[in-house]
Design a protein around this motif. Structure first.
Motif, PDB file in Angstrom:
ATOM      1  N   VAL A 332       9.441 -11.612  22.591  1.00 35.16           N
ATOM      2  CA  VAL A 332      10.158 -11.305  21.461  1.00 35.16           C
ATOM      3  C   VAL A 332      11.430 -10.472  21.639  1.00 35.16           C
ATOM      4  CG1 VAL A 332       9.889 -10.150  19.307  1.00 35.16           C
ATOM      5  CG2 VAL A 332       7.926 -11.593  20.142  1.00 35.16           C
ATOM      6  N   GLY A 333      11.572  -9.629  22.471  1.00 40.56           N
ATOM      7  CA  GLY A 333      12.632  -8.808  22.549  1.00 40.56           C
ATOM      8  C   GLY A 333      13.635  -9.723  23.338  1.00 40.56           C
ATOM      9  N   MET A 375       6.473  -0.957  22.321  1.00 38.14           N
ATOM     10  CA  MET A 375       7.794  -0.384  22.036  1.00 38.14           C
ATOM     11  C   MET A 375       8.804  -0.751  23.156  1.00 38.14           C
ATOM     12  SD  MET A 375      10.107  -0.420  19.871  1.00 38.14           S
ATOM     13  CE  MET A 375       9.232   0.047  18.316  1.00 38.14           C
ATOM     14  N   LEU A 376       8.335  -0.102  24.240  1.00 37.15           N
ATOM     15  CA  LEU A 376       9.025  -0.319  25.499  1.00 37.15           C
ATOM     16  C   LEU A 376       9.288  -1.610  26.127  1.00 37.15           C
ATOM     17  CD1 LEU A 376      10.796   1.238  27.605  1.00 37.15           C
ATOM     18  CD2 LEU A 376       8.597   1.868  28.979  1.00 37.15           C
ATOM     19  N   SER A 377       8.003  -2.368  25.950  1.00 41.31           N
ATOM     20  CA  SER A 377       7.995  -3.602  26.384  1.00 41.31           C
ATOM     21  C   SER A 377       9.149  -4.515  25.694  1.00 41.31           C
ATOM     22  CB  SER A 377       6.601  -4.250  26.227  1.00 41.31           C
ATOM     23  OG  SER A 377       5.716  -3.735  27.014  1.00 41.31           O
ATOM     24  N   LEU A 378       9.438  -3.993  24.166  1.00 40.89           N
ATOM     25  CA  LEU A 378      10.314  -4.963  23.436  1.00 40.89           C
ATOM     26  C   LEU A 378      11.497  -4.529  23.902  1.00 40.89           C
ATOM     27  CD1 LEU A 378      10.453  -6.637  20.411  1.00 40.89           C
ATOM     28  CD2 LEU A 378      11.031  -4.262  19.528  1.00 40.89           C
ATOM     29  N   MET A 379      11.907  -3.306  24.279  1.00 36.63           N
ATOM     30  CA  MET A 379      13.174  -3.229  24.845  1.00 36.63           C
ATOM     31  C   MET A 379      13.505  -3.843  26.310  1.00 36.63           C
ATOM     32  SD  MET A 379      12.928   0.882  23.781  1.00 36.63           S
ATOM     33  CE  MET A 379      14.531   1.605  24.503  1.00 36.63           C
ATOM     34  N   PRO A 422      10.056   2.247  36.761  1.00 35.69           N
ATOM     35  CA  PRO A 422      10.013   3.635  36.873  1.00 35.69           C
ATOM     36  C   PRO A 422       9.958   4.400  35.267  1.00 35.69           C
ATOM     37  CG  PRO A 422      11.488   3.206  38.573  1.00 35.69           C
ATOM     38  CD  PRO A 422      11.466   1.988  37.820  1.00 35.69           C
ATOM     39  N   LEU A 423      10.470   3.363  34.486  1.00 35.18           N
ATOM     40  CA  LEU A 423      10.613   4.045  33.085  1.00 35.18           C
ATOM     41  C   LEU A 423       8.926   4.048  32.415  1.00 35.18           C
ATOM     42  CD1 LEU A 423      13.290   1.875  31.404  1.00 35.18           C
ATOM     43  CD2 LEU A 423      13.394   4.330  32.272  1.00 35.18           C
ATOM     44  N   SER A 424       8.098   3.259  33.092  1.00 35.35           N
ATOM     45  CA  SER A 424       6.739   3.601  32.455  1.00 35.35           C
ATOM     46  C   SER A 424       5.714   3.789  33.574  1.00 35.35           C
ATOM     47  CB  SER A 424       6.318   2.093  31.910  1.00 35.35           C
ATOM     48  OG  SER A 424       6.420   1.074  32.675  1.00 35.35           O
ATOM     49  N   ASN A 425       6.170   3.476  34.812  1.00 30.92           N
ATOM     50  CA  ASN A 425       5.154   3.608  36.108  1.00 30.92           C
ATOM     51  C   ASN A 425       5.545   4.898  36.698  1.00 30.92           C
ATOM     52  OD1 ASN A 425       3.560   3.438  38.263  1.00 30.92           O
ATOM     53  ND2 ASN A 425       3.390   1.421  38.250  1.00 30.92           N
ATOM     54  N   GLN A 426       4.760   5.843  36.704  1.00 34.36           N
ATOM     55  CA  GLN A 426       5.404   7.236  37.177  1.00 34.36           C
ATOM     56  C   GLN A 426       5.169   7.097  38.914  1.00 34.36           C
ATOM     57  OE1 GLN A 426       7.043   9.385  35.410  1.00 34.36           O
ATOM     58  NE2 GLN A 426       6.850   7.783  33.659  1.00 34.36           N
TER      59      GLN A 426
END
Length: 480
Positions: A332-333, A375-379, A422-426
């Motif tokens: 969708v994004g 939301m991050l997935s959309l971005m 790295p934005l989501s997986n630390q």
């Protein structure tokens, strides 16, 4: 029923597909817990091939349901094995639909005079890709610790062998995971996807035989060896590089190979004017291309969801559903970004670019579809879609002819998605992700470039100008 208990968050050993985070020590879940995996020890047996025991499987599954309801951490081993196997088979079928989607997308976007030729290439591509992966590629991709050169090249140089017919538990290659047949079936779909990316880029001007020879080398050697560096437990896996379902390993590798091929074979006749201005060529059927894109979207749920490789616990089931949701929202994004960017640049919404924007969003989220929020997935999807739109313009300016815009979709969006992990997986780092991207870029360009160069020198890649002008469908024997 025999019940095997596992500690909280710990699930059976999986093939080293998403290793580092998802194999030896699995990535932390969103609740901060981690899961430990043992090494998968697959025995190579001779004899008859396995069959699915649907009746027995159904009984075991039904018997498992009450126990699963009482405790998440007391998972029946039979149920785990059955559910994992079913996940791989079901998601593998979904990924097969992606090949139908690729075929419809490519046939819809080529010129009417080349539709039959493109359909022929795509069907033959699947046959060659599957055969090459079976004969050599699968075991090159998963050495299971048996390296000819440690971390770089598998020491298992023979074809796949399945479990025997109606196996007992002791005859299974990995009772804690799934059948070898299910794993092979699922992984084979990924390999063929890499080759299909190349097909769309160099459509309408390349001869069939040299193209199929390239596909055989790509699927038997290049893709499996490169994928082993991460999913087979190779040196990039040990370094900590993260690619959950293949933004780089599948899509960027296919994109780099396609880019090199497009440069060597050159653009189609009439694609660029003498002054360098790009010209749009007639597409056979935009509705067909649209249906193809939607089938790709559908198949992508299996592409990403199946890459969890486990469905035998509550946490795995929750994670697969999370991956499905993130994958949908990323598409969708990508679509939204393409809609607004095409309107800003062209003053209209360009449907083919919007279709590709959705695919770009899917490619971008494929590197890490588990950890991001919706939301991050959309971005992330929007970034992928933007890279597609801008990438199409970049290729036009460079005089590179990509018939279906596969390079912006799979290469550019794939690189972007990999760098955003790295934005989501630390557990991932930007430095390691960048190193992985560069390694795969250099390796794919060099290896595929050698094969393209040899084929062009010996057989010739391009059809003659008369055949191209008249259409490949009208002179099918000539283009071989």
């Amino acid at each position: 029923m025999n019940v095997t208990s596992f500690d909280d968050g710990i699930v059976p050993s999986l093939k080293s597909r998403n290793s580092a985070q998802h194999q030896s020590v699995r990535c932390d879940k969103t609740d901060g817990q981690s899961s430990a995996f043992g090494d998968r020890m697959r025995q190579f047996k001779t004899g008859n091939h396995f069959r699915r025991i649907l009746g027995t499987g159904s009984v075991l599954l039904l018997a498992a349901i009450p126990e699963l309801a009482f405790a998440q951490n007391a998972v029946p081993s039979d149920a785990t094995f059955i559910l994992n196997t079913l996940l791989l088979l079901f998601c593998g079928v979904l990924v097969f639909f992606m090949h139908i989607g690729f075929t419809m997308l490519e046939c819809g976007l080529v010129q009417p005079k080349n539709v039959i030729s493109q359909l022929t290439k795509n069907f033959c591509l699947l046959v060659i890709a599957f055969a090459a992966y079976f004969l050599l590629g699968y075991n090159l991709m998963y050495p299971l610790g048996t390296w000819l050169y440690d971390g770089f090249l598998s020491g298992i140089l023979w074809s796949v062998v399945l479990e025997p017919v109606a196996p007992e538990i002791g005859q299974l290659d990995d009772y804690a995971y799934a059948t070898t047949g299910a794993d092979f079936f699922f992984q084979m779909m990924f390999c063929a996807a890499t080759a299909t990316i190349v097909s769309g880029t160099i459509a309408e001007r390349m001869r069939i035989v040299p193209f199929l020879i390239f596909v055989s080398v790509l699927c038997a050697v290049i893709y499996p060896v490169l994928a082993s560096w991460k999913w087979g437990g190779g040196f990039l896996d040990q370094l900590g590089f993260v690619d959950f379902a293949g933004s780089t390993l599948v899509h960027s590798v296919g994109g780099w190979a396609a880019l090199v091929g497009a440069i060597i074979v050159g653009p189609r006749l009439g694609r660029f004017r003498d002054d360098g201005k790009s010209m749009k060529l007639e597409a056979y059927s935009v509705p067909m291309a649209s249906l193809g894109a939607l089938l790709l979207w559908l198949g992508w749920l299996g592409f990403n969801g199946g890459s969890q490789l486990a469905f035998g616990s509550i946490s795995d089931a929750a994670d697969v559903s999370r991956i499905f949701g993130n994958t949908m929202i990323a598409a969708v994004g990508g679509s939204i970004a393409a809609i607004y960017l095409t309107f800003a640049l062209l003053g209209k919404v360009e449907i083919v670019t919007v279709l590709n924007g959705s695919l770009g969003g899917l490619v971008a989220i494929t590197a890490e579809p588990l950890f991001p929020s919706l939301m991050l997935s959309l971005m992330i999807g929007a970034v992928g879609g933007a890279f597609v739109v801008l990438g199409v313009e970049l290729l036009d300016r460079m005089g590179i002819d990509d018939v279906i815009s596969a390079i912006p979709v799979h290469l550019f969006a794939g690189v972007a998605g990999t760098l955003l992990v790295p934005l989501s997986n630390q557990s991932a780092s930007f430095d390691t992700q960048f190193i992985g991207v560069i390694v795969y870029a250099v390796a794919t360009v060099v290896l595929s470039g050698i094969v393209w160069f040899i084929l062009n020198l010996t057989l010739g890649l391009r059809v003659n100008p008369t055949t191209e002008a008249n259409g490949l469908d009208t002179e099918l024997p000539v283009q071989y």
